[in-house]
Design a protein around this motif. Structure first.
Motif, mmCIF file in Angstrom:
data_model
loop_
_atom_site.group_PDB
_atom_site.id
_atom_site.type_symbol
_atom_site.label_atom_id
_atom_site.label_comp_id
_atom_site.label_asym_id
_atom_site.label_seq_id
_atom_site.Cartn_x
_atom_site.Cartn_y
_atom_site.Cartn_z
ATOM 1 N N PHE A 189 42.842 34.842 29.819
ATOM 2 C CA PHE A 189 43.086 33.408 29.972
ATOM 3 C C PHE A 189 42.519 32.887 31.290
ATOM 4 N N SER A 190 42.534 33.699 32.332
ATOM 5 C CA SER A 190 41.943 33.255 33.593
ATOM 6 C C SER A 190 40.425 33.090 33.453
ATOM 7 N N LEU A 191 39.774 34.004 32.727
ATOM 8 C CA LEU A 191 38.330 33.882 32.493
ATOM 9 C C LEU A 191 38.016 32.655 31.650
ATOM 10 N N GLY A 228 37.745 35.030 45.434
ATOM 11 C CA GLY A 228 38.320 35.005 44.101
ATOM 12 C C GLY A 228 37.742 36.066 43.187
ATOM 13 N N LEU A 229 36.466 36.374 43.342
ATOM 14 C CA LEU A 229 35.842 37.411 42.511
ATOM 15 C C LEU A 229 36.283 38.806 42.928
ATOM 16 N N MET A 230 36.600 38.994 44.198
ATOM 17 C CA MET A 230 36.984 40.323 44.681
ATOM 18 C C MET A 230 38.462 40.638 44.501
ATOM 19 N N MET A 231 39.313 39.621 44.549
ATOM 20 C CA MET A 231 40.754 39.869 44.579
ATOM 21 C C MET A 231 41.299 40.606 43.363
ATOM 22 N N PRO A 232 40.837 40.351 42.125
ATOM 23 C CA PRO A 232 41.367 41.141 41.007
ATOM 24 C C PRO A 232 41.140 42.638 41.161
ATOM 25 N N ALA A 276 50.484 37.281 36.335
ATOM 26 C CA ALA A 276 50.062 35.883 36.419
ATOM 27 C C ALA A 276 49.487 35.575 37.798
ATOM 28 N N ILE A 277 50.165 36.038 38.846
ATOM 29 C CA ILE A 277 49.641 35.841 40.204
ATOM 30 C C ILE A 277 48.344 36.616 40.394
ATOM 31 N N TRP A 278 48.323 37.863 39.895
ATOM 32 C CA TRP A 278 47.129 38.701 40.032
ATOM 33 C C TRP A 278 45.908 38.061 39.367
ATOM 34 N N ALA A 279 46.085 37.419 38.232
ATOM 35 C CA ALA A 279 44.953 36.864 37.496
ATOM 36 C C ALA A 279 44.597 35.444 37.930
#
Length: 277
Positions: A147-149, A203-207, A237-240
């Protein structure tokens, strides 16, 4: 004034509903846990009401640039609803919960490949975790990340194809970016571009970084009980969506920078007696 009040109270109720949703759907929730979630829901609702009812915002960004915040809210709401429905399927099986469980399982299996963010979340689980709990974590992480993507793709489409936020009229940087001070640090254009690119990179690195950090501290501190449904829902949810929100913010800031640059070029062309393109 009445319209602004109704808009603010509606948003506050929607935020409270989102926070309380897992406690309403997940079975076997303790009374203490439900009370804590209700308090958090009331606090979140109060914060949103104050932000949207006030003339000048202080925390919430892009308040007057829809549908930026609406898109993020809907994505988080769908994620929380799907994962909570999957958790409730064990004690309350029905056709809707079964369908959502199949969708979540498909998302988890599809995104659980070597070195993927979903795989990194799964490997943070203790070795003694049973297969059913591992599968539940995989489904939750896959659903949240999917859903985040999707939210990122939709927002990128809005920016590139639907010309967001120009279609909504004049964009007020001060109102929509209250945490960004345009009067500090020189020219606003390079600052917006730099901050936007930094947000996208983070944002791209955090997951990938969050699971690694969680795994690193699990040996010296008690790890979160990801097998607990409510804890799992808000953790994934926070992670994504926190990284996805940073990417969306970065895309928005670079878009605003390009709009400022285009307006400057038009102004320079008019000042020099040229026909603006």
């Amino acid at each position: 004034m009445l319209t602004q009040f109704i808009s603010a109270i509606t948003r506050a109720v929607l935020v409270a509903f989102l926070v309380a949703l897992p406690a309403l759907l997940v079975p076997n929730v303790s009374a203490d846990s439900s009370q804590v979630m209700m308090l958090i829901a009331l606090f979140g609702a109060l914060l949103v009401f104050i932000e949207y009812y006030a003339t000048y915002p202080s925390i919430i960004e892009f308040r007057n640039a829809p549908p930026f915040n609406r898109l993020r809210y809907v994505a988080v709401l769908l994620t929380v609803f799907v994962i909570a429905s999957v958790a409730s399927n064990a004690s309350d099986p029905n056709s809707l919960n079964g369908l959502l469980k199949s969708v979540a399982a498909l998302a988890g299996n599809m995104l659980d490949f070597p070195y993927s963010p979903v795989r990194l979340v799964v490997v943070t689980l203790p070795a003694e975790t049973n297969i059913a709990s591992v599968g539940f974590v995989r489904m939750a992480a896959g659903t949240a990340y999917l859903f985040s993507l999707i939210s990122l793709l939709v927002f990128y489409f809005m920016v590139r194809v639907l010309d967001w936020p120009a279609r909504n009229g004049a964009f007020n940087v001060w109102v929509n970016l209250p945490l960004f001070d345009p009067t500090v640090g020189g020219d606003v254009l390079p600052r917006l571009t730099r901050d936007g690119r930094l947000n996208i990179a983070l944002g791209l690195m955090m997951p990938f970084l969050f699971p690694a950090f969680f795994k690193a501290i699990s040996d010296i501190a008690n790890p979160l009980q990801l097998t607990n449904p409510q804890t799992l829902i808000w953790t994934v949810a926070i992670w994504a969506f926190f990284p996805a929100g940073l990417v969306m913010r970065g895309i928005a800031m670079t878009r605003i920078a390009s709009m400022i640059d285009e307006n400057r070029k038009r102004a320079y062309a008019v000042a020099q007696g040229l026909q603006p393109v």
